[in-house]
Motif scaffolding. Structure first.
Motif, PDB file in Angstrom:
ATOM      1  N   PRO A  19      90.821  59.707 -17.577  1.00 34.51           N
ATOM      2  CA  PRO A  19      89.684  60.293 -18.311  1.00 34.51           C
ATOM      3  C   PRO A  19      88.661  59.231 -18.675  1.00 34.51           C
ATOM      4  O   PRO A  19      89.006  58.096 -19.021  1.00 34.51           O
ATOM      5  CB  PRO A  19      90.332  60.894 -19.565  1.00 34.51           C
ATOM      6  N   ARG A  20      87.407  59.645 -18.528  1.00 28.86           N
ATOM      7  CA  ARG A  20      86.313  58.720 -18.845  1.00 28.86           C
ATOM      8  C   ARG A  20      86.195  58.556 -20.354  1.00 28.86           C
ATOM      9  O   ARG A  20      86.244  59.522 -21.101  1.00 28.86           O
ATOM     10  CB  ARG A  20      84.988  59.223 -18.282  1.00 28.86           C
ATOM     11  N   THR A  21      86.057  57.363 -20.711  1.00 32.22           N
ATOM     12  CA  THR A  21      85.807  57.090 -22.129  1.00 32.22           C
ATOM     13  C   THR A  21      84.327  57.258 -22.405  1.00 32.22           C
ATOM     14  O   THR A  21      83.486  56.750 -21.662  1.00 32.22           O
ATOM     15  CB  THR A  21      86.234  55.656 -22.492  1.00 32.22           C
ATOM     16  N   PRO A  22      83.976  58.038 -23.403  1.00 32.38           N
ATOM     17  CA  PRO A  22      82.541  58.251 -23.675  1.00 32.38           C
ATOM     18  C   PRO A  22      81.842  56.954 -24.009  1.00 32.38           C
ATOM     19  O   PRO A  22      82.347  56.118 -24.764  1.00 32.38           O
ATOM     20  CB  PRO A  22      82.551  59.213 -24.876  1.00 32.38           C
ATOM     21  N   ARG A  23      80.682  56.806 -23.404  1.00 35.86           N
ATOM     22  CA  ARG A  23      79.893  55.618 -23.670  1.00 35.86           C
ATOM     23  C   ARG A  23      79.204  55.736 -25.025  1.00 35.86           C
ATOM     24  O   ARG A  23      78.779  56.801 -25.446  1.00 35.86           O
ATOM     25  CB  ARG A  23      78.831  55.421 -22.577  1.00 35.86           C
ATOM     26  N   ARG A  24      79.121  54.656 -25.639  1.00 33.04           N
ATOM     27  CA  ARG A  24      78.415  54.644 -26.915  1.00 33.04           C
ATOM     28  C   ARG A  24      76.917  54.748 -26.682  1.00 33.04           C
ATOM     29  O   ARG A  24      76.387  54.162 -25.750  1.00 33.04           O
ATOM     30  CB  ARG A  24      78.722  53.364 -27.682  1.00 33.04           C
ATOM     31  N   ASN A  25      76.316  55.550 -27.520  1.00 32.35           N
ATOM     32  CA  ASN A  25      74.868  55.723 -27.416  1.00 32.35           C
ATOM     33  C   ASN A  25      74.182  54.506 -28.022  1.00 32.35           C
ATOM     34  O   ASN A  25      73.873  54.438 -29.215  1.00 32.35           O
ATOM     35  CB  ASN A  25      74.435  57.006 -28.147  1.00 32.35           C
ATOM     36  N   LEU A  26      74.010  53.512 -27.133  1.00 36.06           N
ATOM     37  CA  LEU A  26      73.398  52.281 -27.621  1.00 36.06           C
ATOM     38  C   LEU A  26      71.953  52.497 -28.043  1.00 36.06           C
ATOM     39  O   LEU A  26      71.471  51.899 -28.997  1.00 36.06           O
ATOM     40  CB  LEU A  26      73.479  51.206 -26.530  1.00 36.06           C
ATOM     41  N   ALA A  27      71.244  53.403 -27.295  1.00 35.12           N
ATOM     42  CA  ALA A  27      69.847  53.652 -27.642  1.00 35.12           C
ATOM     43  C   ALA A  27      69.734  54.276 -29.023  1.00 35.12           C
ATOM     44  O   ALA A  27      68.863  53.928 -29.820  1.00 35.12           O
ATOM     45  CB  ALA A  27      69.198  54.545 -26.596  1.00 35.12           C
ATOM     46  N   GLY A  28      70.684  55.237 -29.302  1.00 33.66           N
ATOM     47  CA  GLY A  28      70.650  55.846 -30.624  1.00 33.66           C
ATOM     48  C   GLY A  28      70.917  54.838 -31.725  1.00 33.66           C
ATOM     49  O   GLY A  28      70.335  54.889 -32.797  1.00 33.66           O
ATOM     50  N   GLY A  29      71.808  53.901 -31.453  1.00 35.31           N
ATOM     51  CA  GLY A  29      72.067  52.873 -32.441  1.00 35.31           C
ATOM     52  C   GLY A  29      70.871  51.975 -32.679  1.00 35.31           C
ATOM     53  O   GLY A  29      70.609  51.555 -33.800  1.00 35.31           O
ATOM     54  N   ARG A  30      70.157  51.674 -31.590  1.00 28.95           N
ATOM     55  CA  ARG A  30      68.987  50.823 -31.752  1.00 28.95           C
ATOM     56  C   ARG A  30      67.888  51.532 -32.528  1.00 28.95           C
ATOM     57  O   ARG A  30      67.130  50.904 -33.261  1.00 28.95           O
ATOM     58  CB  ARG A  30      68.459  50.384 -30.381  1.00 28.95           C
ATOM     59  N   HIS A  31      67.766  52.876 -32.334  1.00 29.75           N
ATOM     60  CA  HIS A  31      66.684  53.621 -32.987  1.00 29.75           C
ATOM     61  C   HIS A  31      67.070  54.135 -34.367  1.00 29.75           C
ATOM     62  O   HIS A  31      66.273  54.818 -35.006  1.00 29.75           O
ATOM     63  CB  HIS A  31      66.262  54.802 -32.121  1.00 29.75           C
ATOM     64  N   LEU A  32      68.281  53.846 -34.808  1.00 31.74           N
ATOM     65  CA  LEU A  32      68.714  54.367 -36.107  1.00 31.74           C
ATOM     66  C   LEU A  32      67.842  53.877 -37.257  1.00 31.74           C
ATOM     67  O   LEU A  32      67.444  54.674 -38.118  1.00 31.74           O
ATOM     68  CB  LEU A  32      70.181  53.995 -36.348  1.00 31.74           C
ATOM     69  N   PRO A  33      67.492  52.602 -37.336  1.00 33.96           N
ATOM     70  CA  PRO A  33      66.626  52.180 -38.458  1.00 33.96           C
ATOM     71  C   PRO A  33      65.267  52.880 -38.478  1.00 33.96           C
ATOM     72  O   PRO A  33      64.768  53.239 -39.544  1.00 33.96           O
ATOM     73  CB  PRO A  33      66.475  50.670 -38.230  1.00 33.96           C
ATOM     74  N   SER A  34      64.683  53.087 -37.284  1.00 35.04           N
ATOM     75  CA  SER A  34      63.385  53.760 -37.261  1.00 35.04           C
ATOM     76  C   SER A  34      63.513  55.215 -37.697  1.00 35.04           C
ATOM     77  O   SER A  34      62.641  55.731 -38.407  1.00 35.04           O
ATOM     78  CB  SER A  34      62.787  53.684 -35.855  1.00 35.04           C
ATOM     79  N   LYS A  35      64.626  55.876 -37.299  1.00 31.37           N
ATOM     80  CA  LYS A  35      64.825  57.259 -37.731  1.00 31.37           C
ATOM     81  C   LYS A  35      64.984  57.342 -39.243  1.00 31.37           C
ATOM     82  O   LYS A  35      64.441  58.234 -39.902  1.00 31.37           O
ATOM     83  CB  LYS A  35      66.045  57.861 -37.035  1.00 31.37           C
ATOM     84  N   VAL A  36      65.756  56.396 -39.788  1.00 30.92           N
ATOM     85  CA  VAL A  36      65.947  56.392 -41.240  1.00 30.92           C
ATOM     86  C   VAL A  36      64.616  56.161 -41.956  1.00 30.92           C
ATOM     87  O   VAL A  36      64.307  56.808 -42.965  1.00 30.92           O
ATOM     88  CB  VAL A  36      66.973  55.317 -41.628  1.00 30.92           C
ATOM     89  N   ALA A  37      63.798  55.251 -41.410  1.00 28.03           N
ATOM     90  CA  ALA A  37      62.505  54.973 -42.035  1.00 28.03           C
ATOM     91  C   ALA A  37      61.588  56.183 -41.972  1.00 28.03           C
ATOM     92  O   ALA A  37      60.938  56.537 -42.970  1.00 28.03           O
ATOM     93  CB  ALA A  37      61.854  53.775 -41.351  1.00 28.03           C
ATOM     94  N   VAL A  38      61.535  56.853 -40.799  1.00 29.34           N
ATOM     95  CA  VAL A  38      60.663  58.017 -40.656  1.00 29.34           C
ATOM     96  C   VAL A  38      61.116  59.145 -41.565  1.00 29.34           C
ATOM     97  O   VAL A  38      60.307  59.768 -42.280  1.00 29.34           O
ATOM     98  CB  VAL A  38      60.630  58.475 -39.188  1.00 29.34           C
ATOM     99  N   ASN A  39      62.433  59.430 -41.570  1.00 29.47           N
ATOM    100  CA  ASN A  39      62.929  60.506 -42.433  1.00 29.47           C
ATOM    101  C   ASN A  39      62.740  60.173 -43.906  1.00 29.47           C
ATOM    102  O   ASN A  39      62.457  61.053 -44.725  1.00 29.47           O
ATOM    103  CB  ASN A  39      64.411  60.758 -42.142  1.00 29.47           C
ATOM    104  N   GLY A  40      62.877  58.888 -44.246  1.00 34.78           N
ATOM    105  CA  GLY A  40      62.640  58.500 -45.628  1.00 34.78           C
ATOM    106  C   GLY A  40      61.208  58.723 -46.052  1.00 34.78           C
ATOM    107  O   GLY A  40      60.939  59.212 -47.150  1.00 34.78           O
ATOM    108  N   LEU A  41      60.261  58.394 -45.157  1.00 29.08           N
ATOM    109  CA  LEU A  41      58.846  58.624 -45.472  1.00 29.08           C
ATOM    110  C   LEU A  41      58.550  60.119 -45.584  1.00 29.08           C
ATOM    111  O   LEU A  41      57.767  60.547 -46.449  1.00 29.08           O
ATOM    112  CB  LEU A  41      57.967  57.990 -44.393  1.00 29.08           C
TER     113      LEU A  41
END
Length: 305
Positions: A19-41
């Motif tokens: 079985p394939r091990t799911p790949r980690r969403n590296l892009a989502g991890g990189r964009h997490l700070p920007s998402k938090v900042a946008v949602n905070g604003l």
């Protein structure tokens, strides 16, 4: 003799794929700070807009003493008394102010919105001399704040004797550059040129094409423009303040400001200001609730061509 028939040997089963091990969403991890900042604003912006209105709801139920003591976001017990005093103050002058606001904003929204719709339709569908220059002047008018035009409008009204009349407030609301710009956007997005061409082939003239073909298709855009006009005129303060001296012609915004100026001499006027502000918000909420379906459709069509 017994003949022996060679049978093919059975194939070995293919090994099962791991079985394939799911790949980690590296892009989502990189964009997490920007998402938090946008949602905070967004949360901060929502709180900035909602909290004053929420405070107004609670404050409208309190007396003058409770306004300056206790929990700001707690209900009081004087809502009925505040409303009775508001409606009875100065022989019910607030109802006159509220009626004036409905008159100014209603006429400006319906008549002014229709004039803007016709102008935007003409800029979009017709070709005439000076079209680009006139539309450029409309765009320049969008950039000029309304407060900068109050004094010139007052001088024009004074030169023809219209100051201190309802016409001094109504006439400037019949032309809004931003509404004309929106009307052209809606016309280009809602109304295909082929539809008007088919109407002309059937013998319809320019006016009939607009009234019977164009306007029914532009109703969501018209409602959106009318709502923007209604809110802008309802909240307008400087124009009626400069144009009007008779308090019987004041809209609710100027009338509440008049009461606010008397709070220092008489603190009891603070409850009138709060109650009047609360009642003045209700027509805007009712208008948006009743017309939000057309408003959402108009915004979505105006944003995508």
């Amino acid at each position: 003799m017994t003949s022996v028939i060679d049978r093919p040997a059975p194939r070995a089963a293919a090994p099962a794929k791991p079985p394939r091990t799911p790949r980690r969403n590296l892009a989502g991890g990189r964009h997490l700070p920007s998402k938090v900042a946008v949602n905070g604003l967004l949360i901060l912006g929502s709180a900035y807009m909602v909290l004053p209105l929420l405070w107004l709801v609670f404050a409208a139920t309190k007396n003058a003493g409770e306004l300056y003591s206790g929990d700001a976001f707690a209900f009081g017990s004087d809502l009925v008394a505040n409303m009775q005093r508001l409606l009875g103050q100065d022989d019910g002058i607030f109802l006159r102010w509220l009626g004036n606001s409905i008159l100014y904003a209603g006429v400006g929204a319906i008549v002014g919105g229709f004039v803007s719709l016709m102008a935007g339709y003409a800029f979009d569908k017709f070709e005439f001399r000076g079209k680009r220059g006139l539309y450029a002047s409309v765009l320049v008018g969008v950039l000029i704040p309304n407060t900068a035009t109050v004094i010139p409008l007052y001088l024009l009204a004074a030169s023809i004797g219209l100051t201190n009349t309802i016409w001094a407030v109504l006439i400037p609301t019949l032309c809004n550059p931003f509404s004309v710009y929106l009307a052209r956007v809606f016309s280009s997005g809602y109304l295909p040129a082929e539809t008007l061409e088919a109407a002309r082939v059937d013998g319809a003239g320019p006016i009939r094409s607009f009234l019977q073909v164009g306007f029914p298709m532009l109703v969501p855009g018209f409602v959106t423009i009318a709502l923007f006009q209604f809110v802008g005129i309802w909240n307008n303060f400087m124009l009626p303040l400069i144009m009007l001296q008779n308090r019987d012609l004041f809209p609710s915004s100027v009338g509440i400001a008049l009461w606010q100026s008397q709070v220092q001499q008489n603190p009891e006027f603070s409850t009138l200001v709060i109650a009047g502000s609360f009642v003045s918000v209700l027509p805007l909420i009712i208008a948006f609730v009743m017309l939000q379906r057309f408003w959402r459709a108009g915004l979505s069509a105006g944003s995508v061509k």
